[in-house]
Design a protein around this motif. Structure first.
Motif, PDB file in Angstrom:
ATOM      1  N   ALA A 220       0.806  -1.150  -0.105  1.00  0.00           N
ATOM      2  CA  ALA A 220      -0.137   0.075   0.208  1.00  0.00           C
ATOM      3  C   ALA A 220       0.982   1.266  -0.170  1.00  0.00           C
ATOM      4  CB  ALA A 220      -0.988  -0.007   1.400  1.00  0.00           C
ATOM      5  N   ILE A 221       1.875   1.172   0.910  1.00  0.00           N
ATOM      6  CA  ILE A 221       2.690   2.338   1.095  1.00  0.00           C
ATOM      7  C   ILE A 221       3.541   2.552  -0.197  1.00  0.00           C
ATOM      8  CG2 ILE A 221       4.193   3.485   2.427  1.00  0.00           C
ATOM      9  CD1 ILE A 221       1.629   3.512   3.714  1.00  0.00           C
ATOM     10  N   SER A 222       3.826   1.492  -0.889  1.00  0.00           N
ATOM     11  CA  SER A 222       4.803   1.775  -2.108  1.00  0.00           C
ATOM     12  C   SER A 222       4.069   2.417  -3.132  1.00  0.00           C
ATOM     13  CB  SER A 222       5.302   0.324  -2.445  1.00  0.00           C
ATOM     14  OG  SER A 222       5.860   0.363  -3.368  1.00  0.00           O
ATOM     15  N   SER A 223       2.940   1.944  -3.061  1.00  0.00           N
ATOM     16  CA  SER A 223       2.159   2.643  -4.239  1.00  0.00           C
ATOM     17  C   SER A 223       1.504   3.772  -4.110  1.00  0.00           C
ATOM     18  CB  SER A 223       0.762   1.396  -4.447  1.00  0.00           C
ATOM     19  OG  SER A 223      -0.306   2.124  -5.268  1.00  0.00           O
ATOM     20  N   ILE A 224       1.312   4.234  -2.894  1.00  0.00           N
ATOM     21  CA  ILE A 224       0.626   5.423  -2.430  1.00  0.00           C
ATOM     22  C   ILE A 224       1.937   6.855  -2.698  1.00  0.00           C
ATOM     23  CG2 ILE A 224       0.259   7.046  -0.506  1.00  0.00           C
ATOM     24  CD1 ILE A 224      -1.396   4.758   0.687  1.00  0.00           C
ATOM     25  N   ILE A 225       3.085   6.333  -2.246  1.00  0.00           N
ATOM     26  CA  ILE A 225       4.315   7.203  -2.314  1.00  0.00           C
ATOM     27  C   ILE A 225       4.897   7.401  -3.818  1.00  0.00           C
ATOM     28  CG2 ILE A 225       6.201   5.582  -2.096  1.00  0.00           C
ATOM     29  CD1 ILE A 225       6.884   7.375   0.582  1.00  0.00           C
ATOM     30  N   HIS A 226       4.654   6.357  -4.562  1.00  0.00           N
ATOM     31  CA  HIS A 226       5.074   6.472  -5.887  1.00  0.00           C
ATOM     32  C   HIS A 226       4.227   7.688  -6.874  1.00  0.00           C
ATOM     33  CE1 HIS A 226       6.234   5.618 -10.183  1.00  0.00           C
ATOM     34  NE2 HIS A 226       7.136   5.276  -9.749  1.00  0.00           N
ATOM     35  N   LYS A 227       4.961   8.621  -7.647  1.00  0.00           N
ATOM     36  CA  LYS A 227       4.271   9.589  -8.312  1.00  0.00           C
ATOM     37  C   LYS A 227       3.048   8.974  -9.312  1.00  0.00           C
ATOM     38  CE  LYS A 227       7.845  10.161 -11.844  1.00  0.00           C
ATOM     39  NZ  LYS A 227       8.519  10.946 -12.672  1.00  0.00           N
ATOM     40  N   ASP A 228       3.521   7.840  -9.891  1.00  0.00           N
ATOM     41  CA  ASP A 228       2.398   7.231 -10.807  1.00  0.00           C
ATOM     42  C   ASP A 228       1.715   6.243 -10.153  1.00  0.00           C
ATOM     43  OD1 ASP A 228       3.558   8.923 -12.947  1.00  0.00           O
ATOM     44  OD2 ASP A 228       4.813   7.349 -13.223  1.00  0.00           O
ATOM     45  N   LYS A 229       1.747   5.948  -8.667  1.00  0.00           N
ATOM     46  CA  LYS A 229       0.751   5.106  -7.982  1.00  0.00           C
ATOM     47  C   LYS A 229       1.122   3.609  -8.422  1.00  0.00           C
ATOM     48  CE  LYS A 229      -0.687   8.719  -6.265  1.00  0.00           C
ATOM     49  NZ  LYS A 229      -0.135   9.215  -4.969  1.00  0.00           N
ATOM     50  N   LYS A 230       2.638   3.464  -8.664  1.00  0.00           N
ATOM     51  CA  LYS A 230       2.973   1.934  -9.020  1.00  0.00           C
ATOM     52  C   LYS A 230       3.875   1.436  -7.955  1.00  0.00           C
ATOM     53  CE  LYS A 230       3.358   2.873 -14.024  1.00  0.00           C
ATOM     54  NZ  LYS A 230       4.535   2.950 -15.053  1.00  0.00           N
TER      55      LYS A 230
ATOM     56  N   HIS B 131      10.833  -2.375  -2.880  1.00  0.00           N
ATOM     57  CA  HIS B 131       9.997  -2.221  -1.557  1.00  0.00           C
ATOM     58  C   HIS B 131       9.586  -3.628  -1.250  1.00  0.00           C
ATOM     59  CE1 HIS B 131       9.282   1.941  -2.736  1.00  0.00           C
ATOM     60  NE2 HIS B 131      10.382   2.055  -2.068  1.00  0.00           N
ATOM     61  N   ILE B 132       8.838  -4.448  -2.345  1.00  0.00           N
ATOM     62  CA  ILE B 132       8.169  -5.649  -2.227  1.00  0.00           C
ATOM     63  C   ILE B 132       9.444  -6.584  -1.777  1.00  0.00           C
ATOM     64  CG2 ILE B 132       6.873  -7.259  -3.426  1.00  0.00           C
ATOM     65  CD1 ILE B 132       5.657  -4.355  -2.974  1.00  0.00           C
ATOM     66  N   GLN B 133      10.622  -6.632  -2.235  1.00  0.00           N
ATOM     67  CA  GLN B 133      11.446  -7.691  -2.121  1.00  0.00           C
ATOM     68  C   GLN B 133      12.041  -7.605  -0.557  1.00  0.00           C
ATOM     69  OE1 GLN B 133      14.594  -6.541  -4.979  1.00  0.00           O
ATOM     70  NE2 GLN B 133      13.460  -7.726  -6.613  1.00  0.00           N
ATOM     71  N   ASN B 134      11.949  -6.222  -0.164  1.00  0.00           N
ATOM     72  CA  ASN B 134      12.612  -6.147   1.271  1.00  0.00           C
ATOM     73  C   ASN B 134      11.444  -5.629   2.405  1.00  0.00           C
ATOM     74  OD1 ASN B 134      15.481  -6.094   0.875  1.00  0.00           O
ATOM     75  ND2 ASN B 134      14.749  -5.147  -0.938  1.00  0.00           N
ATOM     76  N   SER B 135      10.936  -4.757   2.367  1.00  0.00           N
ATOM     77  CA  SER B 135      10.182  -4.053   3.182  1.00  0.00           C
ATOM     78  C   SER B 135       9.011  -5.057   3.556  1.00  0.00           C
ATOM     79  CB  SER B 135       9.302  -2.821   2.639  1.00  0.00           C
ATOM     80  OG  SER B 135      10.513  -1.791   2.511  1.00  0.00           O
TER      81      SER B 135
ATOM     82  N   ILE C 151       3.274  -0.725  11.194  1.00  0.00           N
ATOM     83  CA  ILE C 151       4.594   0.192  11.610  1.00  0.00           C
ATOM     84  C   ILE C 151       5.662  -0.124  10.974  1.00  0.00           C
ATOM     85  CG2 ILE C 151       5.820   1.206  13.443  1.00  0.00           C
ATOM     86  CD1 ILE C 151       3.789   0.945  15.354  1.00  0.00           C
ATOM     87  N   ALA C 152       6.086  -1.412  10.863  1.00  0.00           N
ATOM     88  CA  ALA C 152       7.445  -1.816  10.411  1.00  0.00           C
ATOM     89  C   ALA C 152       7.399  -1.530   8.902  1.00  0.00           C
ATOM     90  CB  ALA C 152       7.827  -3.134  10.539  1.00  0.00           C
ATOM     91  N   GLY C 153       6.303  -2.045   8.303  1.00  0.00           N
ATOM     92  CA  GLY C 153       6.077  -1.876   6.682  1.00  0.00           C
ATOM     93  C   GLY C 153       6.019  -0.462   6.287  1.00  0.00           C
ATOM     94  N   THR C 154       5.562   0.304   7.117  1.00  0.00           N
ATOM     95  CA  THR C 154       5.577   1.790   6.866  1.00  0.00           C
ATOM     96  C   THR C 154       6.972   2.369   6.903  1.00  0.00           C
ATOM     97  OG1 THR C 154       3.122   2.047   7.389  1.00  0.00           O
ATOM     98  CG2 THR C 154       4.665   4.074   7.240  1.00  0.00           C
TER      99      THR C 154
END
Length: 495
Positions: free
Chosen positions: A267-277, A282-286, A313-316
């Protein structure tokens, strides 16, 4: 021949030394020694004393083995493939991980054994092998911070220096401070991460970032293999050393934290990306950070909702670390973190230590019962007290402790975290200074993140060119008045 290419000779020397030390000091534990089942009538005094260290349960290690094997897979497959994201460093990521892990396990058995000698002997059983795997994880985390920027010789030296420091720090935290850390988030993840970051600081070079540092579509898929193995087996890492309801609780807490962390990271990875991708880094590690963050409190009474909150909290925190903190460390503090171990292991490890402190401060007999003194051994009443005698009616094997309060236990938890960071950072700096010495020359710029320096690599370009000389395109065959099948048979017909 450069000293940096003498790793094979160095490895042989170390292996021979290990062989000699194993011959002198290492023996089976009483549970694995045929002489103690049953103990002969003419047994020596030492043999009789050794037999007392037997668990008395012939199946205890058979029950431990599945979780041990899970952790073993994490070390060799999980960590190895997680590092394959570099497009030209796949052989080194998996291969050097394999080599360093094998070195770590032997060295860890010896070092830990020397600090816990019994009758001048190092006893080996599944528990000691599991402990060696945890120690290896520490070095592999450090490896991630300097991935692609060190020679095999340097990695061997890092391993030989880091493991004794790791063991000393763990003894200080567990034995002298009485800190609890079931999932080793402080003693393994935090230590390995900040040792690696300090090492990276000392090995910093302006040309650390090159085009080869990037990933490819295929290399990212391979790295996801490592992520999935680590994600699936992390409950065994956090709960493998626990027993009974503590182990059951550790599995549940880790499982819940991981699933919350995974979904939050997406969720946070998508939200924070300018194109919402989604960002594959992040997926490999977070998505794994929840396993680290819940580690210290994995066997404690945090309740499922608490584990879920820790995962969120950890994922964010981890995703935000990749986006904002990693570039800051590289540009402002000269700390180039190849794998982002600070975001997966460092900050979540600190979070785990803080959570462990809070939960320890709240622990009481009201929510733990008499098992409070098994989970927090330092809180057990001292030897010779009436309270200890009363507790032993319910817990016959309970050993006397220091009788400290919940507040004192919480303070010791934080002290263990602070000392861990201090020892790891100082140790990383000193190790980095050693690796900067001329005999241990660093790689050249064109050798960074490149397998060919130390591996036999098939030249894909040459194979492609050879294929082109045999195959004749369709339009060329048509111009020559031949079919494509005839053209492909040309070399055979001419022979």
């Amino acid at each position: 021949m450069k000293f940096s290419h003498l790793h094979g000779y160095l490895a042989v020397i170390i292996q021979l030394i290990f062989f000699g030390l194993f011959c002198i000091f290492v023996r089976y534990s009483p549970d694995a020694d045929a002489r103690h089942h049953p103990l002969p009538e003419n047994a020596t005094k030492v043999e009789t004393k050794m037999a007392h260290h037997s668990s008395g349960d012939p199946w205890i290690h058979a029950r431990t083995y599945p979780m041990f094997q899970d952790v073993h897979v994490m070390i060799f497959v999980g960590f190895g493939f997680l590092m394959t994201f570099l497009k030209k460093y796949g052989f080194s990521a998996v291969g050097l991980n394999f080599m360093i892990s094998a070195l770590c396990l032997q060295w860890a058995i010896l070092i830990h054994g020397f600090f816990h000698l019994k009758y001048g002997t190092i006893f080996v059983d599944l528990n000691s092998l599991l402990g060696a795997d945890f120690t290896a994880a520490t070095v592999l985390i450090t490896f991630g911070a300097v991935l692609g920027k060190t020679t095999p010789t340097q990695l061997i030296l890092v391993t030989m220096i880091e493991i004794p420091l790791f063991t000393i720090n763990e003894i200080i935290g567990r034995q002298y401070l009485g800190a609890v850390d079931m999932g080793d988030s402080m003693f393994v993840h935090t230590f390995g991460a900040y040792f690696g970051l300090a090492l990276s600081l000392m090995l910093y070079r302006r040309d650390s970032s090159t085009e080869k540092e990037g990933s490819s579509y295929q290399s990212d898929i391979f790295a996801m293999i490592g992520t999935l193995f680590l994600w699936l087996y992390w409950p065994s890492f956090n709960a493998g050393a626990a027993v009974g309801d503590d182990q059951h609780r550790g599995i549940v807490n880790t499982y819940v934290s991981l699933i919350a962390c995974c979904f939050t990271a997406f969720a946070i990875s998508s939200i924070i990306h300018k194109d919402k991708k989604f960002d594959m880094v992040h997926i490999q590690n977070s998505t794994l950070a929840g396993g680290v963050a819940v580690g210290t409190a994995a066997d404690l009474m945090i309740q499922p909702w608490g584990a879920l909150l820790i995962g969120i909290i950890a994922g964010t925190l981890s995703v935000l670390g990749y986006v904002y903190l990693t570039p800051f460390l590289a540009s402002r503090l000269r700390i180039h973190d190849t794998c982002g171990v600070n975001n997966l292991h460092g900050m979540p490890g600190i979070l785990a230590g803080i959570i462990g402190c809070i939960v320890a401060a709240m622990a009481s007999e009201a929510n733990y019962g008499p098992s409070l003194y098994e989970i927090f051994p330092a809180r057990a009443p001292p030897h010779g007290t009436a309270q200890l005698d009363q507790l032993r009616v319910l817990l016959p094997d309970l050993e006397g402790g220091s009788g400290i309060s919940a507040t004192a236990q919480a303070i010791n938890q934080i002290l263990a975290l602070v000392i861990t960071m201090g020892v790891s950072i100082v140790g990383g700096i000193v190790t980095g200074l050693i690796l900067r010495l001329r005999p241990f020359a660093t790689l050249k710029t064109d050798e960074l993140y490149e397998d060919e320096t130390y591996w036999l690599v098939e030249a894909e370009e040459d194979e492609h060119e050879a294929h082109k000389t045999i195959s004749i395109p369709m339009n060329d065959a048509a111009d020559n008045g031949t079919s494509n099948a005839d053209a492909s048979m040309g070399p055979l017909l001419s022979s």
